[in-house]
Write an enzyme that holds these catalytic residues in place. Structure first.
Site, short mmCIF file in Angstrom:
data_model
loop_
_atom_site.label_atom_id
_atom_site.label_comp_id
_atom_site.label_asym_id
_atom_site.label_seq_id
_atom_site.Cartn_x
_atom_site.Cartn_y
_atom_site.Cartn_z
N GLU A 42 0.95 -1.38 0.04
CA GLU A 42 -0.41 -0.58 -0.28
C GLU A 42 0.85 1.42 0.02
O GLU A 42 0.36 2.53 -0.71
CB GLU A 42 -0.99 0.01 1.43
CG GLU A 42 -1.68 -1.33 1.43
CD GLU A 42 -2.75 -1.64 2.18
OE1 GLU A 42 -1.65 -1.23 3.05
OE2 GLU A 42 -3.24 -1.40 2.32
N GLU A 77 -3.24 -9.98 4.32
CA GLU A 77 -4.34 -9.80 5.42
C GLU A 77 -5.29 -9.92 5.88
O GLU A 77 -4.97 -11.20 6.58
CB GLU A 77 -4.99 -8.06 5.15
CG GLU A 77 -3.38 -6.76 5.14
CD GLU A 77 -3.02 -6.58 3.29
OE1 GLU A 77 -3.09 -7.08 2.98
OE2 GLU A 77 -2.52 -5.34 4.06
N1 COA Z 1 4.25 -6.99 11.78
C1 COA Z 1 5.26 -7.45 13.18
N2 COA Z 1 5.83 -8.19 13.14
C2 COA Z 1 6.58 -8.31 12.03
C3 COA Z 1 6.18 -7.55 10.68
C4 COA Z 1 5.42 -7.76 10.80
N3 COA Z 1 3.79 -7.33 9.19
N4 COA Z 1 6.50 -8.92 9.62
C5 COA Z 1 7.54 -9.55 10.18
N5 COA Z 1 8.01 -9.07 11.41
C6 COA Z 1 9.05 -9.23 12.33
C7 COA Z 1 8.98 -10.87 12.90
O1 COA Z 1 7.71 -11.10 14.19
C8 COA Z 1 10.81 -10.97 13.25
O2 COA Z 1 10.39 -10.39 14.43
P1 COA Z 1 11.20 -11.03 15.51
O3 COA Z 1 12.83 -10.88 15.12
O4 COA Z 1 11.02 -10.38 17.08
O5 COA Z 1 10.74 -13.02 15.57
C9 COA Z 1 11.15 -10.28 12.43
O6 COA Z 1 9.98 -9.17 11.70
C10 COA Z 1 11.96 -10.55 10.47
O7 COA Z 1 11.21 -11.18 10.16
P2 COA Z 1 10.97 -12.98 10.18
O8 COA Z 1 9.33 -13.83 10.04
O9 COA Z 1 12.14 -13.55 10.86
O10 COA Z 1 11.63 -12.91 8.72
P3 COA Z 1 11.51 -13.67 7.24
O11 COA Z 1 12.02 -13.91 6.31
O12 COA Z 1 11.47 -15.41 7.99
O13 COA Z 1 10.00 -13.65 6.88
C11 COA Z 1 8.58 -12.55 5.93
C12 COA Z 1 9.82 -12.05 5.82
C13 COA Z 1 8.36 -10.91 5.65
C14 COA Z 1 8.36 -14.07 5.03
C15 COA Z 1 7.95 -12.83 7.09
O14 COA Z 1 8.47 -11.30 7.98
C16 COA Z 1 6.29 -11.88 7.18
O15 COA Z 1 4.85 -12.85 6.58
N6 COA Z 1 5.60 -11.22 7.76
C17 COA Z 1 4.23 -10.72 7.87
C18 COA Z 1 3.73 -10.19 6.61
C19 COA Z 1 2.21 -10.18 6.61
O16 COA Z 1 1.63 -10.64 6.48
N7 COA Z 1 1.97 -8.80 6.80
C20 COA Z 1 0.77 -8.26 6.67
C21 COA Z 1 0.29 -6.91 7.32
S1 COA Z 1 -0.49 -6.00 6.77
#
Ligand code: COA
Length: 251
Positions: free
Chosen positions: A109, A129
């Site tokens: 977004e 989402e």
């Molecule tokens: N909100 C809060 N924290 C988030 C986040 C989010 N949207 N996306 C990632 N993080 C945090 C993780 O919890 C992690 O924190 P920690 O180290 O304290 O556990 C840190 O960022 C690193 O993320 P991680 O998942 O370990 O990295 P990755 O490279 O394995 O995976 C993603 C990357 C982007 C695939 C995965 O983080 C993810 O799916 N994030 C959520 C994306 C999402 O659904 N966004 C929609 C929200 S509108």
């Protein structure tokens, strides 16, 4: 958490929360709106928006949602995000989103607010989402539809498709794809191209495009009329008359 520097006409806006993949908190949304006001008042003629670390932006801070009541979620979380994203989309100077990492949910977004998106080949783009039981509420069903078209938004938001950079380019979600580590080079090159063009013409053109794109056309109409009115002798006479406590002479 959102850094801004302006040098030689280029504003560099950096999401700086790399340990959480630049997930956006309410505080960061407020800061983004403030940074946009600072950009408007600066010498910047082009903005490059990027994320620190390995992600562009992994969306809204999912952890923050747990503490929100439904009312607060709608009234503050969603609305505050809109204020910030609108401020970015409605800057009068062009904005380049430099996607040197994933852009998911609120990250997509945010990228949608830019005038041009450059993606590195390894990144992923999507709207996760509904898979989390929430809606894409920072304009992911509105501005994203206007800018990218409804079908690609349906595929991401309803069916959970996540696109790689090349597919995103084919679908019109991004404009250019570069090698990993090279997005900033292209961003700087395109910024230089904008700087070589007429600054006022560029601003006015962006305002007109934004008006066509339903980015607050009423405000744009008044801003353009305000520019014209403020450049006339009428205003000078009106101000002089006010200061001299006499009736203005507009003849
Ligand atoms: N909100 C809060 N924290 C988030 C986040 C989010 N949207 N996306 C990632 N993080 C945090 C993780 O919890 C992690 O924190 P920690 O180290 O304290 O556990 C840190 O960022 C690193 O993320 P991680 O998942 O370990 O990295 P990755 O490279 O394995 O995976 C993603 C990357 C982007 C695939 C995965 O983080 C993810 O799916 N994030 C959520 C994306 C999402 O659904 N966004 C929609 C929200 S509108």
């Amino acid at each position: 958490m959102i850094d801004l520097s302006v040098q030689d006409g280029i504003a560099r806006l950096v999401l700086n929360r790399p340990d959480k993949l630049n997930a956006l908190t309410a505080e960061m949304c407020d800061m983004l709106a403030t940074r946009c006001r600072e950009i408007e008042r600066s010498t910047a003629r082009i903005v490059i928006l990027s994320g620190a670390g390995k992600a562009f932006c992994a969306g809204g801070d999912i952890e923050a949602w747990a503490g929100e009541t439904p009312e607060a979620f709608g009234d503050h979380w969603v609305r505050d995000g809109h204020i910030a994203f609108d401020a970015l989309a409605r800057l009068t100077v062009p904005v380049i989103a430099q996607l040197d990492g994933h852009a998911l949910g609120g990250g997509l977004e945010l990228a949608a607010c830019a005038d041009l998106r450059i993606a590195e080949q390894h990144i992923k783009i999507g709207q996760p989402e509904t898979g989390l039981g929430i809606i894409p509420g920072w304009s992911g069903t509105q501005r994203a539809v206007r800018r990218f078209g409804g079908q690609v938004v349906r595929r991401m938001a309803l069916f959970g498709e996540v696109f790689d950079a090349e597919e995103a380019r084919r679908l019109g979600l991004v404009d250019h794809v570069t090698a990993t580590g090279a997005a900033h080079v292209l961003a700087e090159g395109l910024a230089a191209r904008v700087l070589s063009r007429g600054p006022q013409a560029t601003k006015l053109t962006k305002m007109l495009i934004n008006a066509a794109d339903r980015e607050d056309p009423e405000r744009i109409a008044e801003a353009l009329a305000g520019r014209i009115a403020a450049g006339t002798d009428e205003l000078r006479e009106g101000l002089s008359a006010f200061r001299e406590k006499r009736k203005p002479d507009f003849s």
